[in-house]
Design an enzyme around this catalytic site. Structure first.
Site, PDB file in Angstrom:
ATOM      1  N   ARG A  85     -11.725  34.296  27.618  1.00 22.97           N
ATOM      2  CA  ARG A  85     -10.440  34.571  28.276  1.00 22.97           C
ATOM      3  C   ARG A  85     -10.393  33.838  29.609  1.00 22.97           C
ATOM      4  O   ARG A  85     -11.315  33.925  30.412  1.00 22.97           O
ATOM      5  CB  ARG A  85     -10.287  36.086  28.504  1.00 22.97           C
ATOM      6  CG  ARG A  85      -9.183  36.500  29.487  1.00 22.97           C
ATOM      7  CD  ARG A  85      -7.805  36.408  28.855  1.00 22.97           C
ATOM      8  NE  ARG A  85      -6.739  36.600  29.816  1.00 22.97           N
ATOM      9  CZ  ARG A  85      -6.131  37.747  30.070  1.00 22.97           C
ATOM     10  NH1 ARG A  85      -6.495  38.839  29.451  1.00 22.97           N
ATOM     11  NH2 ARG A  85      -5.151  37.786  30.941  1.00 22.97           N
ATOM     12  N   ARG A  94      -3.639  33.630  25.628  1.00 21.51           N
ATOM     13  CA  ARG A  94      -5.004  34.099  25.855  1.00 21.51           C
ATOM     14  C   ARG A  94      -5.729  34.305  24.533  1.00 21.51           C
ATOM     15  O   ARG A  94      -5.105  34.671  23.537  1.00 21.51           O
ATOM     16  CB  ARG A  94      -5.010  35.380  26.686  1.00 21.51           C
ATOM     17  CG  ARG A  94      -4.382  36.547  26.028  1.00 21.51           C
ATOM     18  CD  ARG A  94      -3.272  37.306  26.657  1.00 21.51           C
ATOM     19  NE  ARG A  94      -2.494  36.742  27.697  1.00 21.51           N
ATOM     20  CZ  ARG A  94      -2.004  37.417  28.712  1.00 21.51           C
ATOM     21  NH1 ARG A  94      -2.238  38.691  28.828  1.00 21.51           N
ATOM     22  NH2 ARG A  94      -1.258  36.855  29.608  1.00 21.51           N
ATOM     23  N   ASP A  97      -6.905  39.727  25.138  1.00 25.17           N
ATOM     24  CA  ASP A  97      -6.361  40.521  26.235  1.00 25.17           C
ATOM     25  C   ASP A  97      -6.635  41.980  25.924  1.00 25.17           C
ATOM     26  O   ASP A  97      -6.265  42.462  24.847  1.00 25.17           O
ATOM     27  CB  ASP A  97      -4.851  40.268  26.353  1.00 25.17           C
ATOM     28  CG  ASP A  97      -4.242  40.936  27.569  1.00 25.17           C
ATOM     29  OD1 ASP A  97      -4.938  41.090  28.595  1.00 25.17           O
ATOM     30  OD2 ASP A  97      -3.055  41.302  27.506  1.00 25.17           O
ATOM     31  N   ASP A  99      -6.238  45.818  27.684  1.00 26.39           N
ATOM     32  CA  ASP A  99      -5.644  46.586  28.774  1.00 26.39           C
ATOM     33  C   ASP A  99      -5.801  48.071  28.520  1.00 26.39           C
ATOM     34  O   ASP A  99      -5.464  48.550  27.423  1.00 26.39           O
ATOM     35  CB  ASP A  99      -4.139  46.299  28.890  1.00 26.39           C
ATOM     36  CG  ASP A  99      -3.837  44.903  29.380  1.00 26.39           C
ATOM     37  OD1 ASP A  99      -4.536  44.426  30.287  1.00 26.39           O
ATOM     38  OD2 ASP A  99      -2.890  44.297  28.858  1.00 26.39           O
TER      39      ASP A  99
END
Length: 161
Positions: A85, A94, A97, A99
């Site tokens: 990344r 990307r 990812d 989160d």
């Protein structure tokens, strides 16, 4: 630390995205402090943020962990680095990812982490898969359902598995 249920968004639009997502989920399951990982279905989604790029593969994971939120964030950032990344363009393409969308019933505002994720209620690619796996007694479920209803038809999202 006692076990906490976190919900983690995962996405990729560079390389073999579906394989990257599957492999990253498998890698997360093997890490210390991670007791269980359950993934939603995968979804093909359009990117958000205005940067011209390929579509994403997205999912959300329910993660049972003994890590605190900051520790989990570090683990997720290390996993992103493993998959190369690179953070050059905000909301850009990307390889991976990850989160933290929700962490138990906690509200967190630190320099490195905001929970609930500040964009969560604006993104069908988080909300729709989240509804597949969220526990029915989660305090955010009503807000999630309302946001999905509000956003319906405004963002492309297609279940692929």
């Amino acid at each position: 630390m006692p076990e906490t249920i976190a919900y983690v968004g995962i996405g990729s639009n560079l390389g073999k995205s579906e394989d990257i997502v599957a492999n990253a989920i498998a890698d997360l399951k093997k890490l210390p402090g991670i007791n269980e990982v359950v993934s939603s279905s995968y979804y093909l989604t359009d990117p958000v943020g205005g940067v011209e790029q390929d579509q994403f593969i997205n999912a959300v994971m329910r993660v049972k962990t003994t890590l605190d939120a900051e520790e989990l964030l570090k683990v997720l950032n290390q996993l992103e680095k493993k998959y190369k990344r690179v953070r050059t363009i905000r909301w850009g393409p990307r390889t991976l990812d990850l989160d933290i969308e929700l962490f138990g019933d906690q509200t967190i505002h630190s320099n490195d982490l905001t929970v609930p994720h500040q964009e969560m209620f604006n993104r069908l690619f988080v909300l729709v898969p989240l509804l597949e796996i969220i526990e029915p007694n989660n305090p955010y479920i009503e807000s999630i359902n309302k946001a999905v209803e509000t956003l319906a038809g405004s963002q492309y999202i297609q279940k692929i598995n």
